[in-house]
Design an enzyme around this catalytic site. Sequence first.
Site, mmCIF file in Angstrom:
data_model
loop_
_atom_site.group_PDB
_atom_site.id
_atom_site.type_symbol
_atom_site.label_atom_id
_atom_site.label_comp_id
_atom_site.label_asym_id
_atom_site.label_seq_id
_atom_site.Cartn_x
_atom_site.Cartn_y
_atom_site.Cartn_z
ATOM 1 N N GLU A 175 0.826 -1.195 0.000
ATOM 2 C CA GLU A 175 0.000 0.000 0.000
ATOM 3 C C GLU A 175 0.872 1.261 0.000
ATOM 4 O O GLU A 175 1.954 1.274 0.589
ATOM 5 C CB GLU A 175 -0.916 0.005 1.233
ATOM 6 C CG GLU A 175 -1.751 -1.268 1.340
ATOM 7 C CD GLU A 175 -2.518 -1.395 2.657
ATOM 8 O OE1 GLU A 175 -2.851 -0.337 3.251
ATOM 9 O OE2 GLU A 175 -2.770 -2.527 3.093
ATOM 10 N N GLU A 287 -10.088 5.950 2.452
ATOM 11 C CA GLU A 287 -10.476 5.169 3.624
ATOM 12 C C GLU A 287 -10.456 6.084 4.843
ATOM 13 O O GLU A 287 -9.569 6.936 4.975
ATOM 14 C CB GLU A 287 -9.513 4.001 3.838
ATOM 15 C CG GLU A 287 -9.759 3.210 5.114
ATOM 16 C CD GLU A 287 -8.670 2.179 5.373
ATOM 17 O OE1 GLU A 287 -8.620 1.664 6.506
ATOM 18 O OE2 GLU A 287 -7.865 1.901 4.458
#
Length: 372
Positions: A175, A287
């Site tokens: 990520e 997110e």
Amino acid sequence: MPVRFLTLHSVVRCLMVVLTVMVTNIVEPVDGKVNISGQQKQAIEFRLKQLNKQALNSIESSNGEIIDCISIAKQPAFDHPMLKNHTIQMTPSSYPHEVLAEENNAPAPSNDEEQPENIVHPWQLYAITYVNGGPYRGTKAQINVWKPRVEAGESSISQIWIVGGKFGPGLNTIEAGSHVNPTLYGDDNPRFFIYWTRDNYQNTGCYNLICPGFVQINKRLTPGYLLTPISTYNGSQFKFTVQIWKDPKTGNWWLQLNEQELIGYWPKELFTNLADEGASTIEWGGEVVNTKKDGQHTTTEMGSGHFPSEGFGKASSFALIKIIDMNNGIIDPVGVQTLVTRPTCYDIKTGYDKLYGVFFYYGGPGRNPECL
């Protein structure tokens, strides 16, 4: 409005290790000078002892952070038991290449929502696009930089996920992106970050260089650095480009910023599913961690804090989204889908055009009269 690329700061002459948490939040600029107390010095020394590293030099960055420089061969990555005999790879064996697509093959992103298997935690809220199936060798995208407001104990993230395997103990992810995480850094500024796990976030992986794993080869930039300047509502927009791809010869996963800055790589030894195979899923988007204080939805913002319906210069965006196929070709993703956890809190709107390719606007303010 003009779209500008970020100028990457923090230029030094040696490999940098940002000692997050205990270093980045202990510097107090006073009248243009930096005062470091005895207690703060002890904190730096303690962190270095934890890493078991000897700093060659300590410098103050342009934003007032203390950065310790160490030998590239003695960086934290090589404390990982799987990397004891690892040979540093200073450059990729090859770079992905652009593949020109036929004009009539332009992809049409779908707004059909189907939940990827790695999205499960109720305290995490998402507004993302993704492709399933694979295998994929990597991805590339421009990420719009904003400074979302974040409640204490929470975080707001704009990132890319490289996912390997099915949801469960063996899930692998790589990520990278931008996040505001006051708990990690001690401030509310957007920073470039990386993350990895090989066991679905259970016992392996971490942010940036906090644990052994990621091998940094860049002498100027390090994960955790401050992203400046920041986009303004209905004003100048700033973006940076992230490219992650699997080296076809070594199997290591490379990280490059703004087409030119090789930051380093995640060695294939860190992974199981991502070690010898490509990614099964790639995700892009936002997110938010929602702790639901007092039983209410958080006011932590995603992206710019505005809904995607407001469009360019007002809503945050990802643009020029690409996947890297198993032939190392950079192509438009096909079969793009979306996932929105609570569209009255944070939403997403996809699109495609000749200038920005596959793109989307995303984000929102969190708690509002329609999101409680």
